[in-house]
Design an enzyme around this catalytic site. Structure first.
Site, PDB file in Angstrom:
ATOM      1  N   ARG A 211       0.834  -1.210   0.000  1.00 14.54           N
ATOM      2  CA  ARG A 211       0.000   0.000   0.000  1.00 14.54           C
ATOM      3  C   ARG A 211       0.868   1.258   0.000  1.00 14.54           C
ATOM      4  NH1 ARG A 211      -4.510   0.661   4.599  1.00 14.54           N
ATOM      5  NH2 ARG A 211      -2.671   1.091   5.872  1.00 14.54           N
TER       6      ARG A 211
ATOM      7  N   LYS B 226      -2.586   6.933   1.253  1.00 12.20           N
ATOM      8  CA  LYS B 226      -2.390   7.250   2.675  1.00 12.20           C
ATOM      9  C   LYS B 226      -1.364   8.387   2.724  1.00 12.20           C
ATOM     10  CE  LYS B 226      -2.032   4.772   7.038  1.00 12.20           C
ATOM     11  NZ  LYS B 226      -3.091   5.530   7.679  1.00 12.20           N
TER      12      LYS B 226
HETATM   13  N1  PMP Z   1      -9.172   4.733   7.271  1.00 15.62           N
HETATM   14  C1  PMP Z   1      -8.290   5.698   7.561  1.00 15.62           C
HETATM   15  C2  PMP Z   1      -8.587   7.097   7.161  1.00 15.62           C
HETATM   16  C3  PMP Z   1      -7.094   5.378   8.247  1.00 15.62           C
HETATM   17  O1  PMP Z   1      -6.209   6.347   8.536  1.00 15.62           O
HETATM   18  C4  PMP Z   1      -6.866   4.045   8.633  1.00 15.62           C
HETATM   19  C5  PMP Z   1      -5.612   3.704   9.402  1.00 15.62           C
HETATM   20  N2  PMP Z   1      -4.561   3.406   8.549  1.00 15.62           N
HETATM   21  C6  PMP Z   1      -7.809   3.069   8.296  1.00 15.62           C
HETATM   22  C7  PMP Z   1      -8.960   3.453   7.613  1.00 15.62           C
HETATM   23  C8  PMP Z   1      -7.597   1.629   8.651  1.00 15.62           C
HETATM   24  O2  PMP Z   1      -6.571   1.081   7.846  1.00 15.62           O
HETATM   25  P1  PMP Z   1      -5.611  -0.057   8.396  1.00 15.62           P
HETATM   26  O3  PMP Z   1      -6.477  -1.170   8.854  1.00 15.62           O
HETATM   27  O4  PMP Z   1      -4.773  -0.424   7.235  1.00 15.62           O
HETATM   28  O5  PMP Z   1      -4.839   0.532   9.511  1.00 15.62           O
END
Ligand code: PMP
Length: 301
Positions: free
Chosen positions: A68, A167
């Site tokens: 990612r 991200k």
């Molecule tokens: N949505 C947002 C906006 C986030 O910042 C996160 C944290 N990374 C997530 C969802 C959850 O993603 P993950 O399970 O990969 O941490």
């Protein structure tokens, strides 16, 4: 009467290791690691990041997170100046050096040092930062009692503006939503997209359970495609639940039997109330508890 959760302070858990920072090839500690004020990551939020957990000394879903990270970088025309396997090896080394068995890793790739204009071509080389520390967003008891959530007025960025799939270092929309939650005395916020569909929390994906079906918005809804979300979808299907990726409205959340958030930092956490509507019986429900224990078993396997 509900209590507002205060952010917990999380220096490296007492007696277990010290926060460790790797920055462009050199090792630092929390106090000595620093970046230039001309770094476009700071000047413009021009960069990408990842957050990854370490359970019992083992990094959870490293390759999924790095995939990612490299995709986020590609989407903003940034080439990470290190191959993925090289970054994986330094990440492992950073965790070893920290000595923190229950750690949180933060990868940050900034555009690098440029001038005061926007032009990314002026930034000679992106910077790579790895921080190994600890994290705790919510106190343990809330995993049983559940979070009180309000819908934020701030939508997630439109997917064709700054895609939430990236991200990126620009989290202001999510921070503004979080601030709304803080001012309403809620524990967390529900963010909608610009059409009003249910999107995600400020740093979590959302799931609802209704009549045995487990539902979460699809990635094309313009959400961040959470690694935890993907793990929970897979675990749910393996366990025989009917898991659907489908668009949701607030109505679906208000009338759900159960609802929960997923995220690297918060793991899988129950939601007990949304905009004053009690979800299910107002505490962590059976499907949420089951998926949470399956998640914990996997993370520690
Ligand atoms: N949505 C947002 C906006 C986030 O910042 C996160 C944290 N990374 C997530 C969802 C959850 O993603 P993950 O399970 O990969 O941490």
């Amino acid at each position: 009467m509900s209590t507002t959760l205060k952010p917990s302070k999380t220096p490296a858990a007492a007696g277990v290791g010290v926060p460790t920072v790797w920055l462009d090839g050199k090792w630092y500690d929390r106090e000595t690691a620093s970046v230039s004020v001309y770094d476009h990551g700071l000047l413009y939020g021009d960069g990408v990041f990842e957050g990854i957990r370490v359970y019992g000394g083992k990094i959870f879903k490293l390759s999924e997170h790095l995939d990612r990270l490299y995709d986020s970088a590609k989407a903003i025309w940034l080439t990470i100046p290190m191959p993925k396997d090289g970054l994986a090896a330094v990440t492992e080394e950073a965790v070893r050096r920290s000595g923190i068995a229950e750690a949180y890793i933060r990868h940050i790739i900034t555009r690098g040092i440029g001038d005061l204009g926007l032009d990314p071509r002026k930034c000679a080389k992106p910077s790579i930062i790895i921080i190994v520390d600890t994290i705790r967003l919510f106190p343990e008891e809330v995993y049983e009692t559940g979070l009180r959530v309000v819908t934020a007025g701030t939508p997630i960025p439109h997917r064709e503006a700054l895609s939430p799939r990236v991200k990126s270092l620009n989290y202001l929309a999510h921070i503004l939503a979080k601030i709304e939650g803080i001012h309403s005395g809620a524990d967390e916020v529900l963010m909608l997209d610009s059409d009003g569909h249910v999107a995600e929390g400020s740093g979590q994906n959302i799931f609802v359970v209704k009549n045995g079906a487990v539902r979460t918005p699809p990635a094309y809804a313009g959400i961040l495609k959470g690694v935890t979300r993907d793990v929970v979808i897979e675990l749910g299907r393996e366990a025989g639940y009917d898991v659907q990726e489908t668009m949701l409205n607030r109505y679906d959340v208000y009338t759900a039997d159960e609802a929960f958030f997923t995220g690297t930092a918060s793991e899988l956490i129950a939601i007990r109330q949304v905009d004053g509507r009690t979800i299910g019986n107002g505490t962590s429900g059976p499907v949420t508890r089951d998926l949470r224990s399956r998640f914990q078993a996997l993370a520690r396997s």
